[in-house]
Design an enzyme around this catalytic site. Structure first.
Site, PDB file in Angstrom:
ATOM      1  CG  ASP A  28      37.000  41.623  37.045  1.00 34.09           C
ATOM      2  OD1 ASP A  28      37.274  41.881  38.229  1.00 34.09           O
ATOM      3  OD2 ASP A  28      37.564  40.706  36.410  1.00 34.09           O
ATOM      4  CE1 TYR A  29      39.545  46.502  43.251  1.00 37.32           C
ATOM      5  CE2 TYR A  29      40.325  47.994  41.553  1.00 37.32           C
ATOM      6  CZ  TYR A  29      40.212  47.656  42.888  1.00 37.32           C
ATOM      7  OH  TYR A  29      40.757  48.466  43.862  1.00 37.32           O
TER       8      TYR A  29
END
Length: 752
Positions: free
Chosen positions: A297-298
């Site tokens: 994820d980011y």
């Protein structure tokens, strides 16, 4: 045979060196990738043999464009990364014009001309917006959810996209958590079936028509159980709970063919998910045989420094690759920082090559090596996006997602003699909030508000619709109350639209207090005091505390955020064009102090008894939620017979057939969601008081009786036993069949 393969590889290398791979076609004036004449394995082996370390790490690097802040632009540094082969994928890059421009940089200006992969958060629609996923889950309509997933994939693919970060399959019993809106609610079985449907809708049977996308299951794992409901917070649970409750939807999505998986921000068992080899290798790859690629994820790889398991970016990147993260989203760590791991032996080139191979494999599956522009068709983009068929589907799915929670004295549907309708509330005429959170490229101007839907109906029905805002969503300004009270005097029925704004749910949108915000509830009480029938429509991305709202409403609808066709769908339900059929996919608490509250709890040594003190209960309120999982009313009324079984004693190798007669005793045709629950009375470890094991959604004509049949197998009776093996155990089971998790309509059977 080896000589033939060697010749083919030499021929391929000659083509590349001669500039024929990705040559410009003078007629079309665009780069055309020569269709591979060798196998996928030979193609990828050849590319790996020629790639520098920087180019390999580039394939493992995912960056965002600047679309969200400055329109369709990309930083010069990222453009240079594409040219140098140091970035193999981009997200927040969409529309044919933009993706084609970026793809041309890769195909005309990079050394190896490996096509880019374009990703985007297409969560519940691209341009045609469907209800937020929690709302769709309330439909319990797997076919409808598969269709909406296909439509969003079809539109996004027409806009040049290849990859969506969906479905989110995190089970949650935590309504304070903002991302509850993005999943399917509290139940493992329902969540697993919805995960499968959404993967099928997104990926279909492949990419031959360039109208599907690669699905990315998220967030792996247990992201939906954050301590105190705060996003990104620690998750703390036993492996038994992880395997029993939280893992099955991810597994179902992988089994359905999902080609990528995204890690979660949280830790599990003291190790952040992006560095957790137990999750990513032992379970995902070894147990489940997942062969796609894993993306972080980011910046979650970088964030492992804050977690405190690594000291710097180098250690973070190395730990992530060791755990099994193939692609780093936005952190940029893989570009430079992990090279130290190759020098000191913590990483091997084989690990790097394995990740690159998995990424190239998906680009190959998408057909991008045949034609890197096959998803960049401007004519298809114009034709497909927001087509009449898609708009009609959005309206149908939206009305299937509306849950009728209360309907005293048959207030709904609004009768023909109710000619003057007063609409009250800020959300009644608010296009922006109809989109809901995670609306991607959805545009408010395309949304139909409740007021607009009612006005369209009024134009042909003789109904007079008046509107007053009354108050804002937030704040304590009551200046509009007087106007609302005056207009209420002339109304035959009052429709109140109350709830959250769309930015009150979604990522980083946890709320400690989940009551209806502002003074909206005060306005509702004022309208109820007029004596006019009050229909309350709640718009939200999560379960709200509706105790007082229930009291001051004659009819009550949970409408979530319904998307492009919100107003038309609500109007269909309000005036009886559609008979509501939705059921809650998550329990609604009476008070925040009950959280977490869910139906599949376990018993205690002192089970709940409201008549005595010395048991597991509250002194100041019931244990039960305001509305339970599976609850939802209809304009029809259904009665259930006692469940019947084909045998009361059976073995694990036999199938148990369970049937029930359901009768529509009303004079209105309606759909009912018949739900089957199971309780294992004695196990080697404690078991839930009920678990959903099946459901059927069917239309039952007025006065009609239908027999609904379920079949239970060994798998339905199985769980992780005391020794953590999977299987069933002999003993007694209660089988419940009814309209919600509250049902006590049951039969007892024995497994020998």
């Amino acid at each position: 045979m080896k000589t033939m393969q060697l010749c083919l590889l030499v021929l391929f290398n000659i083509l590349v060196l001669a500039g024929l791979w990705g040559q410009k076609n003078a007629k079309t004036q665009r780069v055309v990738a020569v269709k591979p004449t060798i196998s996928k394995e030979q193609l990828i082996d050849s590319l790996l043999a020629k790639m520098t370390l920087d180019e390999k790490l580039g394939q493992m690097t995912l960056f965002t464009t600047d679309w969200g802040s400055t329109g369709p632009t990309i930083r010069e540094g990222f453009e240079n990364d594409i040219r140098s082969g140091r970035c193999g994928a981009l997200f927040n890059s969409h529309t044919v014009e933009f993706t084609k421009r970026l793809q041309k940089i890769a195909m005309e200006e990079s050394r190896l001309k490996i096509p880019l992969l374009f990703g985007y958060d297409v969560i519940h629609g691209y341009k045609t917006m469907f209800p937020v996923p929690l709302g769709e889950a309330a439909s319990w309509d797997l076919q409808a959810m598969e269709l909406s997933a296909y439509i969003m994939a079809k539109e996004a693919a027409a806009a040049g996209l290849h990859w969506t970060y969906a479905p989110m399959v995190d089970i949650t019993r935590e309504p304070r958590w903002g991302r509850v809106m993005e999943g399917a609610g509290e139940d493992t079985y329902l969540g697993s079936r919805i995960a499968e449907a959404r993967v099928r809708g997104i990926q279909g049977d492949g990419f031959a028509k360039a109208d599907r996308m690669v699905a990315c299951v998220k967030h792996f794992a247990a992201y939906g159980a954050p301590v105190a409901g705060r996003d990104y917070a620690t998750v703390d649970m036993s492996e038994r709970m992880l395997r029993d409750i939280y893992l099955p939807p991810y597994k179902a999505a992988v089994k359905a063919g999902a080609m990528t998986v995204m890690t979660s921000f949280n830790e599990y068992d003291g190790v952040p998910a992006s560095g957790n080899r137990f999750l990513l290798q032992n379970i995902l790859r070894d147990e489940w045989k997942f062969d796609g690629f894993v993306v972080s994820d980011y910046t979650s790889v970088t964030e492992m420094i804050n977690h405190g398991v690594v000291k710097d970016e180098t250690d973070a990147g190395i730990l992530a690759i060791q755990a099994g993260v193939d692609m780093d989203m936005q952190g940029g760590i893989y570009q430079e920082k992990v090279k130290a791991g190759l020098k000191d032996g913590r990483l091997t080139m084989q690990q790097i090559d394995n990740s690159v191979r998995r990424i190239l494999d998906i680009k190959y599956a998408l057909g991008l090596f045949d034609d890197p522009y096959r998803f960049c068709d401007a004519d298809r983009e114009k034709k497909v996006i927001m087509s009449p068929e898609h708009i009609a589907a959005a309206r149908d799915v939206a009305r299937k997602s509306i849950v009728l929670l209360k309907n005293d004295k048959a207030t709904l549907p609004i009768r023909a003699d109710k000619k003057r309708v007063l609409v009250v509330g800020a959300l009644a005429d608010d296009k922006e909030n109809m989109l809901g959170a995670w609306s991607g490229s959805g545009e408010a101007r395309h949304c139909v508000t409740l007021l607009e839907g009612l006005q369209s109906y009024a134009a042909t029905s003789g109904v007079v619709v008046d509107y007053v805002k009354g108050c804002a969503i937030e704040g304590d300004d009551k200046n509009g109350f007087t106007e609302a009270l005056m207009k209420a005097k002339d109304a035959d029925v009052i429709i109140m639209a109350i709830g959250e704004s769309r930015d009150m749910s979604g990522e980083a949108a946890a709320r400690a207090i989940i009551h209806v915000p502002g003074v909206q509830a005060d306005l509702l009480k004022l309208m109820k005091a007029t004596g006019r029938p009050v229909v309350t429509i709640v718009m939200s991305g999560r379960p709200l505390i509706l105790t007082d709202v229930h009291t001051h409403s004659d009819a009550l609808l949970e409408a979530w955020f319904l998307g492009s066709q919100a107003g038309n769908a609500l109007t269909d339900v309000l005036f009886g064009k559609y008979n509501p059929s939705a059921k809650l996919p998550i329990s609604f608490p009476r008070h925040e102090g009950q959280i977490p509250v869910f139906y599949s709890q376990k018993n205690t040594g002192r089970p709940y008894d409201p008549t005595i003190k010395w048991n597991s209960r509250y002194l100041d309120m019931p244990n039960e939620p305001m509305y339970s999982f599976g609850y939802g009313l209809s304009y029809s009324h259904f009665t259930y017979s006692l469940p019947k079984v084909d045998k009361s004693v059976f073995t694990e190798n036999e199938t148990l057939t369970v049937s029930v007669d359901v009768t529509n005793t009303s004079d209105v045709d309606g759909e009912e969601i018949v739900q089957l629950y199971l309780r294992d009375l004695v196990g080697s470890v404690t078991r839930p008081v009920k678990e959903l094991k099946g459901f059927r959604k069917l239309l039952i004509q007025k006065g009609q009786t239908v027999t609904v049949t379920f079949q239970l197998t060994k798998e339905d009776l199985s769980f992780y036993r005391k020794d953590m093996t999977w299987g069933c155990e002999p003993g007694e089971f209660d089988v419940f069949v009814g309209p919600s998790s509250d049902t006590q309509n049951k039969v007892r059977v024995v497994l020998k």
